[in-house]
Design a protein around this motif. Structure first.
Motif, PDB file in Angstrom:
ATOM      1  N   UNK A   1      -2.315  18.880  10.882  1.00 11.60           N
ATOM      2  CA  UNK A   1      -3.426  18.121  10.388  1.00 11.60           C
ATOM      3  C   UNK A   1      -3.154  17.822   8.930  1.00 11.60           C
ATOM      4  N   UNK A   2      -3.347  16.655   8.660  1.00 16.50           N
ATOM      5  CA  UNK A   2      -2.944  16.084   7.359  1.00 16.50           C
ATOM      6  C   UNK A   2      -4.114  15.064   6.810  1.00 16.50           C
ATOM      7  N   UNK A   3      -4.480  15.307   5.564  1.00 13.05           N
ATOM      8  CA  UNK A   3      -5.334  14.510   4.600  1.00 13.05           C
ATOM      9  C   UNK A   3      -4.524  13.613   3.830  1.00 13.05           C
ATOM     10  N   UNK A   4      -4.530  12.271   3.715  1.00 10.07           N
ATOM     11  CA  UNK A   4      -3.959  11.398   3.007  1.00 10.07           C
ATOM     12  C   UNK A   4      -4.761  10.364   2.373  1.00 10.07           C
ATOM     13  N   UNK A   5      -4.186   9.448   1.706  1.00 12.78           N
ATOM     14  CA  UNK A   5      -4.873   8.525   1.106  1.00 12.78           C
ATOM     15  C   UNK A   5      -4.689   7.004   1.480  1.00 12.78           C
ATOM     16  N   UNK A   6      -5.222   6.004   1.572  1.00 12.15           N
ATOM     17  CA  UNK A   6      -4.901   4.731   1.877  1.00 12.15           C
ATOM     18  C   UNK A   6      -4.969   4.216   0.318  1.00 12.15           C
ATOM     19  N   UNK A   7      -3.992   4.049  -0.291  1.00 10.76           N
ATOM     20  CA  UNK A   7      -3.903   3.483  -1.730  1.00 10.76           C
ATOM     21  C   UNK A   7      -3.406   1.879  -1.802  1.00 10.76           C
ATOM     22  N   UNK A   8      -4.367   1.168  -2.252  1.00 12.62           N
ATOM     23  CA  UNK A   8      -4.231  -0.192  -2.428  1.00 12.62           C
ATOM     24  C   UNK A   8      -3.257  -0.456  -3.720  1.00 12.62           C
ATOM     25  N   UNK A   9      -2.678  -1.850  -3.838  1.00 13.54           N
ATOM     26  CA  UNK A   9      -1.858  -1.959  -5.038  1.00 13.54           C
ATOM     27  C   UNK A   9      -2.824  -2.011  -5.985  1.00 13.54           C
TER      28      UNK A   9
ATOM     29  N   UNK B   1       0.879  -1.156  -0.017  1.00 10.51           N
ATOM     30  CA  UNK B   1      -0.006   0.000  -0.065  1.00 10.51           C
ATOM     31  C   UNK B   1       0.682   1.173   0.128  1.00 10.51           C
ATOM     32  N   UNK B   2       0.215   2.665  -0.369  1.00 10.61           N
ATOM     33  CA  UNK B   2       0.792   3.812  -0.229  1.00 10.61           C
ATOM     34  C   UNK B   2       0.107   4.779   0.399  1.00 10.61           C
ATOM     35  N   UNK B   3       0.552   5.615   1.018  1.00  7.48           N
ATOM     36  CA  UNK B   3      -0.392   6.699   1.582  1.00  7.48           C
ATOM     37  C   UNK B   3       0.117   8.281   0.993  1.00  7.48           C
ATOM     38  N   UNK B   4      -0.167   8.329  -0.005  1.00 10.67           N
ATOM     39  CA  UNK B   4       0.043   9.903  -0.457  1.00 10.67           C
ATOM     40  C   UNK B   4      -0.469  10.960   0.178  1.00 10.67           C
ATOM     41  N   UNK B   5      -0.122  11.829   0.529  1.00  9.10           N
ATOM     42  CA  UNK B   5      -0.519  12.947   1.363  1.00  9.10           C
ATOM     43  C   UNK B   5      -1.100  14.205   0.371  1.00  9.10           C
ATOM     44  N   UNK B   6      -2.343  14.533   0.548  1.00 10.51           N
ATOM     45  CA  UNK B   6      -3.053  15.462  -0.244  1.00 10.51           C
ATOM     46  C   UNK B   6      -2.702  16.911   0.072  1.00 10.51           C
ATOM     47  N   UNK B   7      -2.786  16.940   1.498  1.00  9.91           N
ATOM     48  CA  UNK B   7      -2.648  18.164   1.809  1.00  9.91           C
ATOM     49  C   UNK B   7      -2.254  18.290   3.433  1.00  9.91           C
ATOM     50  N   UNK B   8      -1.767  19.435   3.765  1.00 11.23           N
ATOM     51  CA  UNK B   8      -1.373  19.435   5.239  1.00 11.23           C
ATOM     52  C   UNK B   8      -1.491  20.794   5.701  1.00 11.23           C
ATOM     53  N   UNK B   9      -1.850  20.855   7.059  1.00 13.86           N
ATOM     54  CA  UNK B   9      -1.750  22.157   7.755  1.00 13.86           C
ATOM     55  C   UNK B   9      -0.875  22.069   9.065  1.00 13.86           C
ATOM     56  N   UNK B  10       0.255  23.038   8.901  1.00 12.31           N
ATOM     57  CA  UNK B  10       1.085  22.833  10.004  1.00 12.31           C
ATOM     58  C   UNK B  10       0.931  24.241  10.925  1.00 12.31           C
ATOM     59  N   UNK B  11       0.872  24.273  12.289  1.00  8.66           N
ATOM     60  CA  UNK B  11       1.059  25.285  13.063  1.00  8.66           C
ATOM     61  C   UNK B  11       2.045  24.649  14.320  1.00  8.66           C
TER      62      UNK B  11
END
Length: 131
Positions: free
Chosen positions: A91-99, A76-86
């Motif tokens: 806070x981060x939005x990512x995907x659970x990407x299956x093969x 699997x991979x977990x590509x990050x879609x966006x993140x907010x850093x303080x």
């Protein structure tokens, strides 16, 4: 148990938080099944919440959870879609990407969101994952 964000006695700067999160991504990027590298990014007394498994307390409990829960998903991979850093928080939005891919070329995947709180040492004090 309710989700309580830990207080930050000496919050990290935004730059320090960005650097700590970058180290987290490198550790999480090790998809060969060696989840110990990711567990080492947690403080000894950290807490971790998984929507299906509930709360884990302490680095070693988190390590054991990662070893068991992530077994079999090495491809699997977990590509990050966006993140907010303080200061001390991400806070981060990512995907659970299956093969593999569907016949139309799209990925088999579903979204996830993490709320991460870092301590002044750059280690994760608390992480909550929802997917």
């Amino acid at each position: 148990m309710s989700f309580e964000t830990p207080a930050l006695p000496q919050p990290m700067t935004r730059d320090e938080t960005t650097a700590a999160y970058a180290q987290h991504l490198v550790a999480r990027g090790n998809y060969s099944g060696a989840w110990d590298t990711l567990a080492d990014r947690f403080a000894e007394d950290a807490s971790y919440y998984d929507v299906f498994y509930g709360w884990m307390y302490g680095r070693e409990a988190i390590r054991e959870f990662l070893r068991k829960a992530m077994a079999g998903i090495e491809d699997w991979s977990f590509p990050v879609q966006w993140e907010v850093v303080s200061e001390g928080r991400v806070i981060t939005h990512w995907l659970n990407r299956l093969p593999g891919q569907r016949p139309d070329g799209t990925h088999y995947e579903f979204p996830g969101v993490s709320a991460i709180t870092y301590g002044p040492d750059g280690l994760i004090r608390q992480q909550m994952d929802i997917y």
